[in-house]
Scaffold this active site. Structure first.
Site, PDB file in Angstrom:
ATOM      1  N   GLY A  85       0.817  -1.226   0.000  1.00 47.29           N
ATOM      2  CA  GLY A  85       0.000   0.000   0.000  1.00 47.29           C
ATOM      3  C   GLY A  85       0.844   1.266   0.000  1.00 47.29           C
ATOM      4  O   GLY A  85       2.073   1.227  -0.110  1.00 47.29           O
ATOM      5  N   VAL A 101       1.540   3.596   2.380  1.00 46.64           N
ATOM      6  CA  VAL A 101       2.524   3.831   3.452  1.00 46.64           C
ATOM      7  C   VAL A 101       3.684   2.838   3.339  1.00 46.64           C
ATOM      8  O   VAL A 101       4.845   3.185   3.587  1.00 46.64           O
ATOM      9  CB  VAL A 101       1.852   3.770   4.843  1.00 46.64           C
ATOM     10  CG1 VAL A 101       2.871   3.922   5.951  1.00 46.64           C
ATOM     11  CG2 VAL A 101       0.786   4.849   4.969  1.00 46.64           C
ATOM     12  N   GLY A 102       3.388   1.609   2.904  1.00 49.27           N
ATOM     13  CA  GLY A 102       4.443   0.621   2.680  1.00 49.27           C
ATOM     14  C   GLY A 102       5.453   1.122   1.661  1.00 49.27           C
ATOM     15  O   GLY A 102       6.661   1.025   1.860  1.00 49.27           O
ATOM     16  N   TYR A 156     -15.694  -2.808  10.816  1.00 53.13           N
ATOM     17  CA  TYR A 156     -14.299  -2.395  10.624  1.00 53.13           C
ATOM     18  C   TYR A 156     -13.786  -1.649  11.859  1.00 53.13           C
ATOM     19  O   TYR A 156     -12.696  -1.921  12.373  1.00 53.13           O
ATOM     20  CB  TYR A 156     -14.225  -1.493   9.388  1.00 53.13           C
ATOM     21  CG  TYR A 156     -12.871  -0.906   9.110  1.00 53.13           C
ATOM     22  CD1 TYR A 156     -11.903  -1.650   8.446  1.00 53.13           C
ATOM     23  CD2 TYR A 156     -12.554   0.399   9.490  1.00 53.13           C
ATOM     24  CE1 TYR A 156     -10.652  -1.110   8.168  1.00 53.13           C
ATOM     25  CE2 TYR A 156     -11.311   0.944   9.226  1.00 53.13           C
ATOM     26  CZ  TYR A 156     -10.366   0.189   8.559  1.00 53.13           C
ATOM     27  OH  TYR A 156      -9.122   0.725   8.302  1.00 53.13           O
ATOM     28  N   LYS A 162     -10.750  -2.690  14.377  1.00 53.31           N
ATOM     29  CA  LYS A 162      -9.563  -1.837  14.484  1.00 53.31           C
ATOM     30  C   LYS A 162      -9.321  -1.402  15.939  1.00 53.31           C
ATOM     31  O   LYS A 162      -8.192  -1.344  16.396  1.00 53.31           O
ATOM     32  CB  LYS A 162      -9.729  -0.605  13.592  1.00 53.31           C
ATOM     33  CG  LYS A 162      -9.379  -0.887  12.148  1.00 53.31           C
ATOM     34  CD  LYS A 162      -7.871  -1.021  12.004  1.00 53.31           C
ATOM     35  CE  LYS A 162      -7.404  -1.090  10.588  1.00 53.31           C
ATOM     36  NZ  LYS A 162      -5.945  -1.263  10.488  1.00 53.31           N
ATOM     37  N   PRO A 208      -3.565   7.801  12.213  1.00 49.89           N
ATOM     38  CA  PRO A 208      -3.327   8.895  11.268  1.00 49.89           C
ATOM     39  C   PRO A 208      -4.634   9.510  10.779  1.00 49.89           C
ATOM     40  O   PRO A 208      -5.654   8.828  10.708  1.00 49.89           O
ATOM     41  CB  PRO A 208      -2.580   8.231  10.104  1.00 49.89           C
ATOM     42  CG  PRO A 208      -2.751   6.765  10.276  1.00 49.89           C
ATOM     43  CD  PRO A 208      -3.420   6.481  11.589  1.00 49.89           C
ATOM     44  N   THR A 209      -4.591  10.803  10.416  1.00 49.94           N
ATOM     45  CA  THR A 209      -5.746  11.426   9.763  1.00 49.94           C
ATOM     46  C   THR A 209      -5.679  11.071   8.264  1.00 49.94           C
ATOM     47  O   THR A 209      -4.932  10.182   7.887  1.00 49.94           O
ATOM     48  CB  THR A 209      -5.749  12.956   9.985  1.00 49.94           C
ATOM     49  OG1 THR A 209      -4.458  13.457   9.651  1.00 49.94           O
ATOM     50  CG2 THR A 209      -6.051  13.293  11.419  1.00 49.94           C
ATOM     51  N   ARG A 251     -11.018  18.920   6.354  1.00 44.26           N
ATOM     52  CA  ARG A 251     -10.264  17.687   6.629  1.00 44.26           C
ATOM     53  C   ARG A 251      -8.819  18.036   6.978  1.00 44.26           C
ATOM     54  O   ARG A 251      -8.331  19.103   6.629  1.00 44.26           O
ATOM     55  CB  ARG A 251     -10.249  16.769   5.398  1.00 44.26           C
ATOM     56  CG  ARG A 251     -11.583  16.141   5.026  1.00 44.26           C
ATOM     57  CD  ARG A 251     -12.053  15.117   6.048  1.00 44.26           C
ATOM     58  NE  ARG A 251     -13.309  14.481   5.653  1.00 44.26           N
ATOM     59  CZ  ARG A 251     -14.519  14.957   5.918  1.00 44.26           C
ATOM     60  NH1 ARG A 251     -14.666  16.104   6.570  1.00 44.26           N
ATOM     61  NH2 ARG A 251     -15.596  14.285   5.544  1.00 44.26           N
TER      62      ARG A 251
HETATM   63  P1  GDP Z   1     -13.557  11.056   4.472  1.00 41.72           P
HETATM   64  O1  GDP Z   1     -14.887  11.748   4.248  1.00 41.72           O
HETATM   65  O2  GDP Z   1     -12.745  11.747   5.516  1.00 41.72           O
HETATM   66  O3  GDP Z   1     -13.669   9.579   4.716  1.00 41.72           O
HETATM   67  O4  GDP Z   1     -12.681  11.247   3.148  1.00 41.72           O
HETATM   68  P2  GDP Z   1     -12.990  11.367   1.602  1.00 41.72           P
HETATM   69  O5  GDP Z   1     -11.658  11.492   0.983  1.00 41.72           O
HETATM   70  O6  GDP Z   1     -13.866  10.255   1.105  1.00 41.72           O
HETATM   71  O7  GDP Z   1     -13.855  12.722   1.380  1.00 41.72           O
HETATM   72  C1  GDP Z   1     -13.532  13.983   1.919  1.00 41.72           C
HETATM   73  C2  GDP Z   1     -14.447  15.083   1.403  1.00 41.72           C
HETATM   74  O8  GDP Z   1     -14.175  15.349   0.029  1.00 41.72           O
HETATM   75  C3  GDP Z   1     -15.964  14.862   1.483  1.00 41.72           C
HETATM   76  O9  GDP Z   1     -16.555  16.070   1.947  1.00 41.72           O
HETATM   77  C4  GDP Z   1     -16.381  14.671   0.027  1.00 41.72           C
HETATM   78  O10 GDP Z   1     -17.693  15.145  -0.238  1.00 41.72           O
HETATM   79  C5  GDP Z   1     -15.389  15.546  -0.714  1.00 41.72           C
HETATM   80  N1  GDP Z   1     -15.148  15.129  -2.116  1.00 41.72           N
HETATM   81  C6  GDP Z   1     -15.178  15.946  -3.190  1.00 41.72           C
HETATM   82  N2  GDP Z   1     -14.930  15.256  -4.326  1.00 41.72           N
HETATM   83  C7  GDP Z   1     -14.713  13.969  -3.960  1.00 41.72           C
HETATM   84  C8  GDP Z   1     -14.393  12.800  -4.694  1.00 41.72           C
HETATM   85  O11 GDP Z   1     -14.256  12.780  -5.914  1.00 41.72           O
HETATM   86  N3  GDP Z   1     -14.213  11.658  -3.969  1.00 41.72           N
HETATM   87  C9  GDP Z   1     -14.345  11.641  -2.603  1.00 41.72           C
HETATM   88  N4  GDP Z   1     -14.152  10.484  -1.930  1.00 41.72           N
HETATM   89  N5  GDP Z   1     -14.663  12.731  -1.891  1.00 41.72           N
HETATM   90  C10 GDP Z   1     -14.853  13.891  -2.555  1.00 41.72           C
END
Ligand code: GDP
Length: 306
Positions: free
Chosen positions: A11, A13-14, A130, A134, A157-158, A202
């Site tokens: 993956g 991180v690997g 899951y 974990k 990790p975030t 995020r």
């Molecule tokens: P997580 O929500 O922290 O599990 O991480 P994600 O990477 O799946 O999504 C983070 C944010 O990015 C969310 O608010 C999504 O709505 C937004 N986002 C915008 N475009 C995309 C996309 O193409 N794929 C994903 N996965 N998220 C998206």
């Protein structure tokens, strides 16, 4: 010289750990040993006899799959972790680090997320199997520390991104999906469609930073409680998209598809432990990490995981 075994090494991180070229490291993946099988795992650890273990292996998947297959995610991750930690103990490993993610925290949680809150309530129903599997990494590590004095530590990790990520167009995380979609849209002279409102926040961490912190934690961290790996800086999806578009010199429009989910609004974490333990650690700025990730993608496309 101490020998380090890395599980789940195929993956992101690997790969980042490989780049750091740790002394006498052995990188393994599911093709080589089935960690859900205790006899095979034990035999493998007895043959390798690692002094230190970086346990990255896990059964992971997107939200849709997690909802349908919560039993599979629970069973496989419990077995992988139970067998790996036990085989490491029996083989005499002196230190082991394993990985959770912020999605295993209680929902709702108190923000910022702190290590102490991990077991304070049930996880979000969407990743129930899951998340509980974990969380047991923390329980097993702690119990082994109490009974057998094992120096087994856990990190949280975030959102990780970087080269060698899974660049699936729709099932992947936001950064790799966007890079891939922007690349195709640029080629086809189309606009880029992004999910949601752009308002959610995020915290992103580059895989290289996770790898560097992992080696430091193996050397220097030995507390019973997990340690959150986070630069401690939130960024909105809108700002993130601006940087991606800018880095890729994307010439067309960005369309926000508000029919697509925003997910959680924010899930900030408290990184004071990392600042206390590794005060000199420098996180890679997001713009720099994204430039590196985009360059890697452009160089390797179409031979990327997707
Ligand atoms: P997580 O929500 O922290 O599990 O991480 P994600 O990477 O799946 O999504 C983070 C944010 O990015 C969310 O608010 C999504 O709505 C937004 N986002 C915008 N475009 C995309 C996309 O193409 N794929 C994903 N996965 N998220 C998206």
């Amino acid at each position: 010289m101490s020998k380090t075994l890395v599980t789940g090494a195929a993956g992101m991180v690997g790969h980042a750990l490989r780049q750091l070229n740790p002394d006498d490291a052995v990188f393994t993946n599911r093709g080589e040993v089935d960690l859900t099988d205790f006899a095979a795992t034990r035999a493998y650890f007895q043959a390798v006899k690692p002094d230190r273990v970086v346990h990255l292996a896990a059964l992971t998947g997107g939200l849709g799959s997690q909802i349908i297959h919560s039993g599979e995610y629970f069973r496989n991750n419990i077995l992988i972790n139970l067998n790996t930690l036990e085989a490491a103990r029996l083989a005499g490993a002196k230190k082991l680090i394993s990985f959770m993610s912020t999605c295993v925290f209680p929902d709702p949680a108190e923000y910022p997320l702190t290590e102490a809150q991990l077991h304070a309530g049930p996880p979000h129903p969407s990743n129930f199997g899951y998340a509980y599997a974990k969380r047991m990494l923390d329980v097993q590590s702690s119990a082994y520390r109490k009974e057998w004095g094992c120096h087994f530590i856990v990190t949280i990790p975030t959102n990780i991104y970087g080269p060698n990520d899974d660049f699936s167009l729709n099932g992947g995380h936001v950064i790799p999906s966007l890079i891939h979609r922007a690349c195709l849209a640029k080629k086809n002279g189309e606009d880029l469609t992004v999910w949601g409102s752009g308002k959610p926040l995020r915290e992103f961490i580059l895989s290289d930073d996770v790898a560097r912190l992992t080696l430091r934690a193996l050397d220097e961290y030995d507390e019973d409680e997990p340690i959150i790996f986070s630069p401690g800086e939130e960024i909105s999806i809108r700002e993130l998209v601006e940087i991606v578009v800018d880095t890729m010199k994307f010439p067309n429009k960005v369309i926000w598809d508000t029919d697509k989910p925003d997910g959680q609004f924010r899930k900030p974490s408290d990184n004071s432990k990392i600042r206390r333990c590794f005060p000199d650690f420098k996180f890679t700025p997001l713009r720099e990490g994204l430039a590196k990730t985009v360059a890697w993608f452009e160089e390797n496309y179409p031979n990327v995981r997707q």
